[in-house]
Design a protein around this motif. Sequence first.
Motif, PDB file in Angstrom:
ATOM      1  N   ARG A   1       0.822  -1.228   0.000  1.00  0.00           N
ATOM      2  CA  ARG A   1       0.000   0.000   0.000  1.00  0.00           C
ATOM      3  C   ARG A   1       0.849   1.268   0.000  1.00  0.00           C
ATOM      4  NH1 ARG A   1      -5.322  -1.813   0.232  1.00  0.00           N
ATOM      5  NH2 ARG A   1      -5.576  -3.659   1.528  1.00  0.00           N
ATOM      6  N   ASP A   2       2.152   1.131   0.300  1.00  0.00           N
ATOM      7  CA  ASP A   2       3.048   2.294   0.170  1.00  0.00           C
ATOM      8  C   ASP A   2       3.202   2.713  -1.293  1.00  0.00           C
ATOM      9  OD1 ASP A   2       3.385   2.176   2.888  1.00  0.00           O
ATOM     10  OD2 ASP A   2       5.404   1.314   2.830  1.00  0.00           O
ATOM     11  N   TRP A   3       2.789   1.855  -2.205  1.00  0.00           N
ATOM     12  CA  TRP A   3       2.888   2.189  -3.638  1.00  0.00           C
ATOM     13  C   TRP A   3       1.496   2.364  -4.268  1.00  0.00           C
ATOM     14  CZ3 TRP A   3       6.454  -0.813  -1.131  1.00  0.00           C
ATOM     15  CH2 TRP A   3       7.791  -0.389  -1.229  1.00  0.00           C
ATOM     16  N   THR A   4       0.535   2.854  -3.444  1.00  0.00           N
ATOM     17  CA  THR A   4      -0.773   3.243  -3.978  1.00  0.00           C
ATOM     18  C   THR A   4      -0.855   4.758  -3.857  1.00  0.00           C
ATOM     19  OG1 THR A   4      -1.770   2.916  -1.784  1.00  0.00           O
ATOM     20  CG2 THR A   4      -1.949   1.096  -3.343  1.00  0.00           C
ATOM     21  N   TYR A   5      -1.580   5.385  -4.787  1.00  0.00           N
ATOM     22  CA  TYR A   5      -1.581   6.844  -4.823  1.00  0.00           C
ATOM     23  C   TYR A   5      -2.986   7.429  -4.812  1.00  0.00           C
ATOM     24  CZ  TYR A   5       3.259   5.849  -5.563  1.00  0.00           C
ATOM     25  OH  TYR A   5       4.529   5.372  -5.377  1.00  0.00           O
ATOM     26  N   ASP A   6      -4.003   6.567  -4.534  1.00  0.00           N
ATOM     27  CA  ASP A   6      -5.373   7.088  -4.407  1.00  0.00           C
ATOM     28  C   ASP A   6      -5.743   7.166  -2.931  1.00  0.00           C
ATOM     29  OD1 ASP A   6      -5.404   4.182  -4.299  1.00  0.00           O
ATOM     30  OD2 ASP A   6      -7.574   4.365  -4.213  1.00  0.00           O
ATOM     31  N   ARG A   7      -6.820   7.860  -2.628  1.00  0.00           N
ATOM     32  CA  ARG A   7      -7.270   8.112  -1.263  1.00  0.00           C
ATOM     33  C   ARG A   7      -7.514   6.824  -0.478  1.00  0.00           C
ATOM     34  NH1 ARG A   7     -11.875  10.421   0.712  1.00  0.00           N
ATOM     35  NH2 ARG A   7     -13.004   9.828  -1.177  1.00  0.00           N
TER      36      ARG A   7
ATOM     37  N   ASN B   1      -6.068   3.825  -0.991  1.00  0.00           N
ATOM     38  CA  ASN B   1      -4.949   2.862  -1.103  1.00  0.00           C
ATOM     39  C   ASN B   1      -5.402   1.569  -1.784  1.00  0.00           C
ATOM     40  OD1 ASN B   1      -4.227   4.158   2.045  1.00  0.00           O
ATOM     41  ND2 ASN B   1      -2.875   4.466   0.295  1.00  0.00           N
TER      42      ASN B   1
ATOM     43  N   GLU C   1      -0.395  -1.584 -11.263  1.00  0.00           N
ATOM     44  CA  GLU C   1       0.474  -0.431 -10.956  1.00  0.00           C
ATOM     45  C   GLU C   1       1.172  -0.510  -9.602  1.00  0.00           C
ATOM     46  OE1 GLU C   1      -2.707  -0.180 -12.078  1.00  0.00           O
ATOM     47  OE2 GLU C   1      -2.994   1.634 -13.311  1.00  0.00           O
ATOM     48  N   PRO C   2       0.449  -0.811  -8.490  1.00  0.00           N
ATOM     49  CA  PRO C   2       1.169  -0.886  -7.208  1.00  0.00           C
ATOM     50  C   PRO C   2       2.265  -1.957  -7.228  1.00  0.00           C
ATOM     51  CG  PRO C   2      -1.205  -0.763  -6.850  1.00  0.00           C
ATOM     52  CD  PRO C   2      -1.000  -0.994  -8.317  1.00  0.00           C
TER      53      PRO C   2
END
Length: 273
Positions: A38-44, A46, A64-65
């Motif tokens: 989840r450190d590589w998710t970029y939406d609100r 995760n 993508e993540p």
Amino acid sequence: MRLDVVTIFPEYLEPLNVSLVGKARARGQLDVRVHDLRDWTYDRHNTVDDTPYGGGPGMVMKTEPWGAALDDALADGYEHGAHGPVLVVPTPSGRPFTQELAVELSERPWLVFTPARYEGIDRRVVDEYATRMPVYEVSIGDYVLAGGEAAVLVITEAVARLLPGVLGNAESHRDDSFAPGAMAGLLEGPVYTKPPEWRDRGIPEVLLSGHHGKIARWRRDEALRRTTANRPDLIERCDPAVFDKKDREMLSILGWRPGADGRFGRNPEAVEE
Ligand code: 6GU
């Protein structure tokens, strides 16, 4: 050896701090890095999953993540001097995890694990990294887990104990069930330690005899007995050349008969003891 694990449940990998693997880490024989996907998710929210193309039940982990996390874990490894990564993808659709595969993985300097939840990871992720490194899709048995994290623990423990200097003495591997060698293909029999009597139960007298030949023979007979009871398929698969005259006597007592090809098959009338 370096290990990277990318997961949405980093706390599930806590056991890697304990016992044999924990000690190997403390000694610097194993460099384990656990990463939270989840450190590589970029939406609100995760988000790591989405609905499957083509329909069907469950969710699929998004490309993508995983791509961003694996790129960063690989870059970090190379920066720290690691080389020769292999991707280990735990999945019930993988090849069976065996002692042979554990040995093969223990000879690699760097393993990158991708334990998945839901219905698995978008196939393009594996296809992408397969162009850069060997990929092993591995199953730990014929049952379905809710996620691959427990499989990572299983694979890591089996691999770590094979690393030079991790287990106390190299002899400890020799008699492992499934290790190549004298007991090849047979399960190990029972073991005993002090006290010599417990709740009216003694130990097999031969083990006190000091007669190494007789002890080795007894252990072999017990291995044949246990393998017959728990894994008859291993005896059927065994190259019959590994069985000596005494083995054949014991196999006969256990109901086994050599077939036309020399391999052993079981008389269904046979008695267990
Ligand atoms: Cl590696 N993963 C999952 N989810 N289930 C399994 C497995 C792996 N191996 C056996 N069952």
